[in-house]
Scaffold this active site. Structure first.
Site, PDB file in Angstrom:
ATOM      1  N   ASN A 121     105.940  52.531 -21.557  1.00 43.61           N
ATOM      2  CA  ASN A 121     107.216  53.022 -22.089  1.00 43.61           C
ATOM      3  C   ASN A 121     108.389  52.145 -21.664  1.00 43.61           C
ATOM      4  O   ASN A 121     109.433  52.152 -22.313  1.00 43.61           O
ATOM      5  CB  ASN A 121     107.446  54.468 -21.644  1.00 43.61           C
ATOM      6  CG  ASN A 121     106.465  55.422 -22.287  1.00 43.61           C
ATOM      7  OD1 ASN A 121     106.178  55.340 -23.473  1.00 43.61           O
ATOM      8  ND2 ASN A 121     105.908  56.320 -21.498  1.00 43.61           N
ATOM      9  N   HIS A 154      97.951  56.361 -28.211  1.00 44.78           N
ATOM     10  CA  HIS A 154      97.290  57.420 -27.451  1.00 44.78           C
ATOM     11  C   HIS A 154      95.801  57.466 -27.784  1.00 44.78           C
ATOM     12  O   HIS A 154      95.403  57.129 -28.901  1.00 44.78           O
ATOM     13  CB  HIS A 154      97.948  58.760 -27.743  1.00 44.78           C
ATOM     14  CG  HIS A 154      99.404  58.786 -27.377  1.00 44.78           C
ATOM     15  ND1 HIS A 154     100.400  58.531 -28.294  1.00 44.78           N
ATOM     16  CD2 HIS A 154     100.014  59.004 -26.187  1.00 44.78           C
ATOM     17  CE1 HIS A 154     101.569  58.603 -27.691  1.00 44.78           C
ATOM     18  NE2 HIS A 154     101.369  58.875 -26.407  1.00 44.78           N
ATOM     19  N   ASP A 161      96.911  56.797 -33.144  1.00 47.64           N
ATOM     20  CA  ASP A 161      98.249  56.327 -33.473  1.00 47.64           C
ATOM     21  C   ASP A 161      98.523  54.949 -32.887  1.00 47.64           C
ATOM     22  O   ASP A 161      99.663  54.519 -32.802  1.00 47.64           O
ATOM     23  CB  ASP A 161      99.317  57.320 -32.987  1.00 47.64           C
ATOM     24  CG  ASP A 161      99.298  57.495 -31.473  1.00 47.64           C
ATOM     25  OD1 ASP A 161      98.392  56.926 -30.810  1.00 47.64           O
ATOM     26  OD2 ASP A 161     100.173  58.208 -30.949  1.00 47.64           O
ATOM     27  N   SER A 169     102.173  59.719 -20.934  1.00 51.19           N
ATOM     28  CA  SER A 169     101.487  60.584 -21.886  1.00 51.19           C
ATOM     29  C   SER A 169     100.007  60.247 -22.022  1.00 51.19           C
ATOM     30  O   SER A 169      99.189  61.122 -22.325  1.00 51.19           O
ATOM     31  CB  SER A 169     102.149  60.479 -23.268  1.00 51.19           C
ATOM     32  OG  SER A 169     102.135  59.135 -23.739  1.00 51.19           O
ATOM     33  N   GLY A 209     106.021  60.261 -21.850  1.00 55.10           N
ATOM     34  CA  GLY A 209     107.279  59.536 -21.966  1.00 55.10           C
ATOM     35  C   GLY A 209     107.785  58.912 -20.687  1.00 55.10           C
ATOM     36  O   GLY A 209     108.808  58.214 -20.701  1.00 55.10           O
TER      37      GLY A 209
END
Length: 353
Positions: A123, A216, A213, A64, A93
Protein backbone atom coordinates in the site's frame (compact mmCIF):
# COMPACT_ATOMS: atom_id res chain seq x y z
CA UNK A 1 27.80 39.99 10.75
CA UNK A 2 25.58 40.71 7.76
CA UNK A 3 27.69 38.33 5.69
CA UNK A 4 27.27 35.61 8.35
CA UNK A 5 23.50 36.09 8.43
CA UNK A 6 23.26 35.71 4.66
CA UNK A 7 25.42 32.59 4.82
CA UNK A 8 23.21 31.01 7.51
CA UNK A 9 20.07 31.84 5.56
CA UNK A 10 21.56 30.29 2.43
CA UNK A 11 22.52 27.18 4.36
CA UNK A 12 18.96 26.87 5.72
CA UNK A 13 17.46 27.14 2.24
CA UNK A 14 19.88 24.48 0.98
CA UNK A 15 18.97 22.07 3.78
CA UNK A 16 15.26 22.55 3.14
CA UNK A 17 15.64 22.03 -0.61
CA UNK A 18 17.90 19.01 -0.27
CA UNK A 19 16.90 16.99 2.83
CA UNK A 20 19.65 15.04 4.50
CA UNK A 21 19.59 11.24 4.24
CA UNK A 22 18.04 9.62 7.27
CA UNK A 23 15.43 12.29 7.98
CA UNK A 24 12.03 10.86 8.94
CA UNK A 25 9.38 10.26 6.31
CA UNK A 26 5.83 8.94 6.37
CA UNK A 27 6.72 5.25 5.97
CA UNK A 28 8.69 5.20 9.24
CA UNK A 29 6.60 7.61 11.32
CA UNK A 30 4.18 5.50 13.43
CA UNK A 31 0.62 6.67 12.84
CA UNK A 32 -2.88 5.34 13.58
CA UNK A 33 -5.77 5.60 11.16
CA UNK A 34 -8.91 7.56 11.96
CA UNK A 35 -11.59 5.34 10.46
CA UNK A 36 -13.90 3.84 13.08
CA UNK A 37 -13.82 0.38 11.48
CA UNK A 38 -10.02 0.47 11.67
CA UNK A 39 -10.11 1.40 15.34
CA UNK A 40 -12.56 -1.43 15.97
CA UNK A 41 -10.33 -3.91 14.14
CA UNK A 42 -7.33 -2.72 16.12
CA UNK A 43 -9.18 -3.17 19.40
CA UNK A 44 -10.40 -6.61 18.34
CA UNK A 45 -6.83 -7.67 17.56
CA UNK A 46 -5.66 -6.46 20.96
CA UNK A 47 -8.45 -8.38 22.65
CA UNK A 48 -7.53 -11.55 20.79
CA UNK A 49 -3.86 -11.01 21.66
CA UNK A 50 -4.77 -10.73 25.34
CA UNK A 51 -6.84 -13.92 25.15
CA UNK A 52 -4.18 -16.06 23.48
CA UNK A 53 -1.11 -14.48 25.05
CA UNK A 54 1.94 -16.70 25.34
CA UNK A 55 0.11 -19.66 23.81
CA UNK A 56 0.54 -18.09 20.36
CA UNK A 57 3.37 -19.79 18.52
CA UNK A 58 3.24 -17.65 15.39
CA UNK A 59 1.86 -14.23 14.44
CA UNK A 60 1.09 -12.85 10.98
CA UNK A 61 1.65 -9.11 10.45
CA UNK A 62 0.43 -7.19 7.42
CA UNK A 63 -2.38 -5.53 5.51
CA UNK A 64 -5.52 -6.77 3.71
CA UNK A 65 -3.65 -9.68 2.16
CA UNK A 66 -2.82 -10.88 5.67
CA UNK A 67 -6.29 -10.08 7.00
CA UNK A 68 -7.59 -12.21 4.13
CA UNK A 69 -6.52 -15.33 6.01
CA UNK A 70 -9.88 -14.81 7.73
CA UNK A 71 -11.69 -14.78 4.38
CA UNK A 72 -10.52 -16.61 1.29
CA UNK A 73 -7.66 -18.14 3.28
CA UNK A 74 -9.79 -19.41 6.15
CA UNK A 75 -9.73 -23.09 5.17
CA UNK A 76 -5.95 -23.08 4.73
CA UNK A 77 -5.50 -21.19 8.02
CA UNK A 78 -7.54 -23.78 9.90
CA UNK A 79 -5.30 -26.53 8.59
CA UNK A 80 -1.91 -24.89 9.03
CA UNK A 81 -2.13 -22.25 11.74
CA UNK A 82 -5.15 -22.67 14.00
CA UNK A 83 -3.56 -25.68 15.75
CA UNK A 84 -0.53 -23.47 16.45
CA UNK A 85 -2.67 -20.80 18.14
CA UNK A 86 -1.64 -18.38 15.42
CA UNK A 87 -2.71 -14.74 15.56
CA UNK A 88 -3.71 -12.64 12.56
CA UNK A 89 -2.50 -9.05 13.00
CA UNK A 90 -3.47 -7.89 9.51
CA UNK A 91 -5.61 -4.83 8.79
CA UNK A 92 -6.85 -3.94 5.34
CA UNK A 93 -5.24 -0.89 3.77
CA UNK A 94 -2.44 -0.62 6.31
CA UNK A 95 0.94 0.79 5.40
CA UNK A 96 4.21 0.39 7.23
CA UNK A 97 3.56 3.44 9.44
CA UNK A 98 0.25 2.00 10.63
CA UNK A 99 1.82 -1.33 11.53
CA UNK A 100 4.58 0.45 13.43
CA UNK A 101 1.96 2.27 15.50
CA UNK A 102 -0.04 -0.88 16.17
CA UNK A 103 3.00 -2.80 17.36
CA UNK A 104 3.49 -0.15 20.08
CA UNK A 105 -0.19 -0.02 21.01
CA UNK A 106 -1.20 -3.48 22.10
CA UNK A 107 -0.64 -5.84 19.15
CA UNK A 108 2.39 -7.43 20.81
CA UNK A 109 1.38 -7.10 24.44
CA UNK A 110 2.12 -10.28 26.40
CA UNK A 111 3.20 -12.30 23.33
CA UNK A 112 6.23 -14.57 23.07
CA UNK A 113 5.77 -16.29 19.68
CA UNK A 114 8.48 -18.42 18.16
CA UNK A 115 7.94 -16.87 14.74
CA UNK A 116 6.45 -13.75 13.14
CA UNK A 117 5.48 -13.78 9.46
CA UNK A 118 5.68 -10.26 7.99
CA UNK A 119 4.41 -9.16 4.58
CA UNK A 120 3.78 -5.42 4.29
CA UNK A 121 4.48 -2.48 1.99
CA UNK A 122 2.29 -2.87 -1.07
CA UNK A 123 0.00 0.00 0.00
CA UNK A 124 3.02 2.30 0.35
CA UNK A 125 3.83 1.66 -3.32
CA UNK A 126 0.78 3.48 -4.68
CA UNK A 127 1.69 6.31 -7.02
CA UNK A 128 4.19 8.76 -5.54
CA UNK A 129 3.27 8.05 -1.92
CA UNK A 130 6.66 6.60 -1.01
CA UNK A 131 9.88 5.88 -2.84
CA UNK A 132 11.54 2.48 -3.05
CA UNK A 133 14.02 3.51 -0.36
CA UNK A 134 11.28 4.82 1.93
CA UNK A 135 9.21 1.65 1.66
CA UNK A 136 12.26 -0.45 2.46
CA UNK A 137 12.94 1.84 5.43
CA UNK A 138 9.42 1.24 6.71
CA UNK A 139 9.69 -2.53 6.48
CA UNK A 140 13.16 -2.42 8.05
CA UNK A 141 11.74 -0.40 10.96
CA UNK A 142 9.06 -3.05 11.53
CA UNK A 143 11.63 -5.85 11.55
CA UNK A 144 13.82 -3.88 13.95
CA UNK A 145 10.88 -3.22 16.26
CA UNK A 146 10.00 -6.91 16.33
CA UNK A 147 13.59 -7.82 17.12
CA UNK A 148 13.58 -5.29 19.97
CA UNK A 149 10.15 -6.08 21.41
CA UNK A 150 10.32 -9.84 20.81
CA UNK A 151 14.02 -10.79 20.93
CA UNK A 152 13.26 -14.51 21.08
CA UNK A 153 11.03 -14.43 17.99
CA UNK A 154 12.34 -15.40 14.56
CA UNK A 155 11.09 -13.20 11.73
CA UNK A 156 10.01 -14.66 8.40
CA UNK A 157 10.09 -11.65 6.09
CA UNK A 158 7.99 -12.44 3.02
CA UNK A 159 8.76 -10.47 -0.13
CA UNK A 160 5.91 -8.18 -1.19
CA UNK A 161 3.75 -10.07 -3.67
CA UNK A 162 3.58 -8.93 -7.31
CA UNK A 163 0.43 -7.05 -8.26
CA UNK A 164 -1.47 -5.96 -11.39
CA UNK A 165 -2.27 -8.45 -14.15
CA UNK A 166 0.52 -7.25 -16.45
CA UNK A 167 4.07 -6.11 -15.73
CA UNK A 168 4.14 -2.37 -15.09
CA UNK A 169 5.71 0.47 -13.09
CA UNK A 170 4.13 -0.46 -9.76
CA UNK A 171 5.13 -4.09 -10.03
CA UNK A 172 8.62 -2.94 -10.90
CA UNK A 173 8.65 -0.66 -7.86
CA UNK A 174 7.67 -3.55 -5.60
CA UNK A 175 10.39 -5.70 -7.15
CA UNK A 176 13.00 -3.03 -6.38
CA UNK A 177 11.80 -2.84 -2.78
CA UNK A 178 12.18 -6.61 -2.48
CA UNK A 179 15.75 -6.37 -3.76
CA UNK A 180 16.54 -4.08 -0.84
CA UNK A 181 14.60 -6.16 1.70
CA UNK A 182 16.55 -9.27 0.74
CA UNK A 183 19.55 -7.78 2.52
CA UNK A 184 17.67 -7.87 5.84
CA UNK A 185 17.78 -11.67 5.94
CA UNK A 186 20.59 -13.17 7.97
CA UNK A 187 19.18 -16.73 8.20
CA UNK A 188 19.66 -16.54 11.94
CA UNK A 189 17.06 -14.14 13.32
CA UNK A 190 15.49 -12.86 10.09
CA UNK A 191 14.65 -15.19 7.22
CA UNK A 192 13.82 -13.56 3.89
CA UNK A 193 11.63 -15.66 1.56
CA UNK A 194 10.51 -14.71 -1.93
CA UNK A 195 8.05 -16.91 -3.81
CA UNK A 196 6.32 -14.14 -5.75
CA UNK A 197 7.28 -15.80 -9.02
CA UNK A 198 4.81 -18.56 -8.20
CA UNK A 199 1.97 -16.07 -8.71
CA UNK A 200 3.02 -15.49 -12.34
CA UNK A 201 2.46 -17.60 -15.42
CA UNK A 202 4.95 -18.14 -18.23
CA UNK A 203 3.91 -14.84 -19.85
CA UNK A 204 4.54 -12.87 -16.65
CA UNK A 205 0.82 -12.37 -16.05
CA UNK A 206 -0.99 -12.91 -12.74
CA UNK A 207 -3.79 -15.47 -13.18
CA UNK A 208 -7.19 -14.60 -11.74
CA UNK A 209 -7.28 -18.07 -10.25
CA UNK A 210 -4.61 -16.97 -7.76
CA UNK A 211 -5.47 -13.26 -7.44
CA UNK A 212 -9.04 -12.54 -8.58
CA UNK A 213 -8.42 -8.77 -8.56
CA UNK A 214 -4.67 -9.09 -9.27
CA UNK A 215 -3.84 -8.09 -5.69
CA UNK A 216 -5.76 -10.18 -3.14
CA UNK A 217 -5.43 -13.94 -2.97
CA UNK A 218 -7.90 -16.70 -3.75
CA UNK A 219 -8.06 -19.90 -1.66
CA UNK A 220 -5.52 -21.42 -4.05
CA UNK A 221 -3.30 -18.37 -3.54
CA UNK A 222 -3.36 -18.81 0.21
CA UNK A 223 -2.57 -22.49 -0.16
CA UNK A 224 0.43 -21.50 -2.27
CA UNK A 225 1.57 -19.07 0.47
CA UNK A 226 1.19 -21.64 3.23
CA UNK A 227 3.05 -24.38 1.41
CA UNK A 228 5.84 -22.00 0.40
CA UNK A 229 6.80 -21.18 3.99
CA UNK A 230 5.75 -24.37 5.79
CA UNK A 231 9.13 -26.08 5.76
CA UNK A 232 10.88 -23.06 7.25
CA UNK A 233 8.08 -22.28 9.68
CA UNK A 234 7.91 -25.83 11.02
CA UNK A 235 11.68 -25.78 11.50
CA UNK A 236 11.53 -22.54 13.49
CA UNK A 237 8.62 -23.81 15.58
CA UNK A 238 10.27 -27.16 16.15
CA UNK A 239 7.23 -29.14 15.04
CA UNK A 240 6.26 -31.44 12.18
CA UNK A 241 5.45 -29.78 8.84
CA UNK A 242 1.76 -29.78 7.97
CA UNK A 243 0.99 -31.89 4.93
CA UNK A 244 -0.19 -30.07 1.83
CA UNK A 245 -3.72 -28.78 2.09
CA UNK A 246 -4.50 -30.81 -0.99
CA UNK A 247 -3.55 -34.15 0.53
CA UNK A 248 -7.16 -35.35 0.53
CA UNK A 249 -7.61 -34.62 -3.17
CA UNK A 250 -6.11 -36.70 -5.97
CA UNK A 251 -6.89 -35.38 -9.44
CA UNK A 252 -4.18 -37.35 -11.23
CA UNK A 253 -5.38 -39.79 -13.86
CA UNK A 254 -7.57 -40.13 -16.94
CA UNK A 255 -11.08 -38.71 -16.89
CA UNK A 256 -14.09 -38.29 -19.12
CA UNK A 257 -15.49 -34.79 -18.82
CA UNK A 258 -19.04 -33.78 -19.73
CA UNK A 259 -20.64 -30.46 -20.62
CA UNK A 260 -23.84 -29.53 -22.43
CA UNK A 261 -23.35 -28.57 -26.06
CA UNK A 262 -25.07 -25.73 -27.95
CA UNK A 263 -28.03 -28.03 -28.70
CA UNK A 264 -28.47 -28.87 -25.02
CA UNK A 265 -27.21 -32.42 -25.33
CA UNK A 266 -24.20 -33.60 -23.28
CA UNK A 267 -20.80 -33.64 -24.96
CA UNK A 268 -18.02 -35.89 -23.63
CA UNK A 269 -14.27 -35.84 -24.19
CA UNK A 270 -11.10 -37.27 -22.58
CA UNK A 271 -9.30 -35.30 -19.87
CA UNK A 272 -5.84 -36.09 -18.50
CA UNK A 273 -4.65 -34.62 -15.18
CA UNK A 274 -1.43 -34.72 -13.18
CA UNK A 275 -1.34 -33.26 -9.67
CA UNK A 276 1.81 -32.36 -7.74
CA UNK A 277 1.14 -30.66 -4.41
CA UNK A 278 -1.02 -27.62 -5.05
CA UNK A 279 -0.34 -27.59 -8.78
CA UNK A 280 -2.18 -29.48 -11.48
CA UNK A 281 -1.35 -29.83 -15.14
CA UNK A 282 -3.10 -31.68 -17.93
CA UNK A 283 -4.96 -31.45 -21.21
CA UNK A 284 -8.41 -31.69 -22.79
CA UNK A 285 -9.10 -33.54 -26.02
CA UNK A 286 -10.64 -31.41 -28.77
CA UNK A 287 -10.59 -34.12 -31.40
CA UNK A 288 -8.67 -37.24 -32.38
CA UNK A 289 -5.37 -35.41 -32.78
CA UNK A 290 -5.85 -32.12 -30.92
CA UNK A 291 -5.45 -31.31 -27.25
CA UNK A 292 -5.83 -28.10 -25.24
CA UNK A 293 -3.34 -27.61 -22.42
CA UNK A 294 -4.37 -26.63 -18.89
CA UNK A 295 -2.69 -23.46 -17.60
CA UNK A 296 -2.26 -22.08 -14.08
CA UNK A 297 -3.77 -25.13 -12.44
CA UNK A 298 -4.09 -24.77 -8.65
CA UNK A 299 -5.61 -27.02 -5.99
CA UNK A 300 -6.69 -26.15 -2.44
CA UNK A 301 -8.27 -28.91 -0.38
CA UNK A 302 -10.91 -30.49 -2.60
CA UNK A 303 -11.24 -27.37 -4.77
CA UNK A 304 -9.29 -26.51 -7.89
CA UNK A 305 -9.09 -24.02 -10.74
CA UNK A 306 -7.33 -23.62 -14.07
CA UNK A 307 -7.65 -21.94 -17.46
CA UNK A 308 -7.74 -23.34 -20.98
CA UNK A 309 -7.23 -21.25 -24.12
CA UNK A 310 -8.42 -22.02 -27.64
CA UNK A 311 -7.62 -20.20 -30.86
CA UNK A 312 -10.60 -19.28 -33.04
CA UNK A 313 -10.62 -19.35 -36.85
CA UNK A 314 -10.77 -15.54 -36.98
CA UNK A 315 -7.52 -15.28 -34.99
CA UNK A 316 -9.12 -14.28 -31.69
CA UNK A 317 -8.80 -16.21 -28.44
CA UNK A 318 -11.40 -18.04 -26.40
CA UNK A 319 -10.56 -18.50 -22.70
CA UNK A 320 -12.17 -21.04 -20.41
CA UNK A 321 -11.84 -20.41 -16.66
CA UNK A 322 -12.69 -23.67 -14.94
CA UNK A 323 -13.31 -24.29 -11.24
CA UNK A 324 -14.58 -27.35 -9.44
CA UNK A 325 -14.43 -29.74 -6.53
CA UNK A 326 -13.49 -33.39 -6.21
CA UNK A 327 -15.71 -35.45 -3.93
CA UNK A 328 -16.38 -39.16 -3.82
CA UNK A 329 -14.24 -39.66 -6.90
CA UNK A 330 -16.31 -37.29 -9.06
CA UNK A 331 -15.66 -33.78 -10.32
CA UNK A 332 -18.35 -31.11 -10.48
CA UNK A 333 -17.66 -27.56 -11.44
CA UNK A 334 -18.31 -24.39 -13.40
CA UNK A 335 -16.69 -23.07 -16.56
CA UNK A 336 -16.76 -19.39 -17.52
CA UNK A 337 -16.06 -18.74 -21.20
CA UNK A 338 -14.66 -15.36 -22.22
CA UNK A 339 -14.99 -14.46 -25.89
CA UNK A 340 -15.07 -11.04 -27.57
CA UNK A 341 -15.23 -9.40 -24.15
CA UNK A 342 -18.35 -11.33 -23.15
CA UNK A 343 -18.67 -14.05 -20.51
CA UNK A 344 -20.97 -17.06 -20.35
CA UNK A 345 -21.06 -19.76 -17.69
CA UNK A 346 -22.04 -23.41 -17.64
CA UNK A 347 -21.73 -26.41 -15.37
CA UNK A 348 -19.45 -29.34 -16.13
CA UNK A 349 -18.52 -32.65 -14.56
CA UNK A 350 -16.05 -35.48 -14.95
CA UNK A 351 -15.73 -39.14 -13.99
CA UNK A 352 -12.69 -41.35 -13.96
CA UNK A 353 -12.13 -43.30 -17.15
Amino acid sequence: MQHTAFFQMGLLVTLLAFPRPGLAHSAVEPAPRGEEWWQQRHRAINQRVAEVGERAQVIFIGDSITQGWEGAGKEVWERYYAPRQALNLGISGDRTQHVLWRLDHGNLEGLRPKAAVVMIGTNNSNGEDNTVEQIADGVRAIVQKLRTRLPGTKVILVAIFPRAENPGPQRGKVLQVNQVLQRLGDNRDVFYVDFGYKFLNDQGLIPRELMPDYLHLSPAGYALWAESIEGLLAHLLGDTPVKAATAAADLSGEWIWTIRGPDGNPVEAPLELQQEGTRVTGRFARGPDRWLEIENGQVSGHSFSWTVKRDRPDGSLMVYTMTGTLQDGKITGKVTTTMDGRETSAEWSARRK
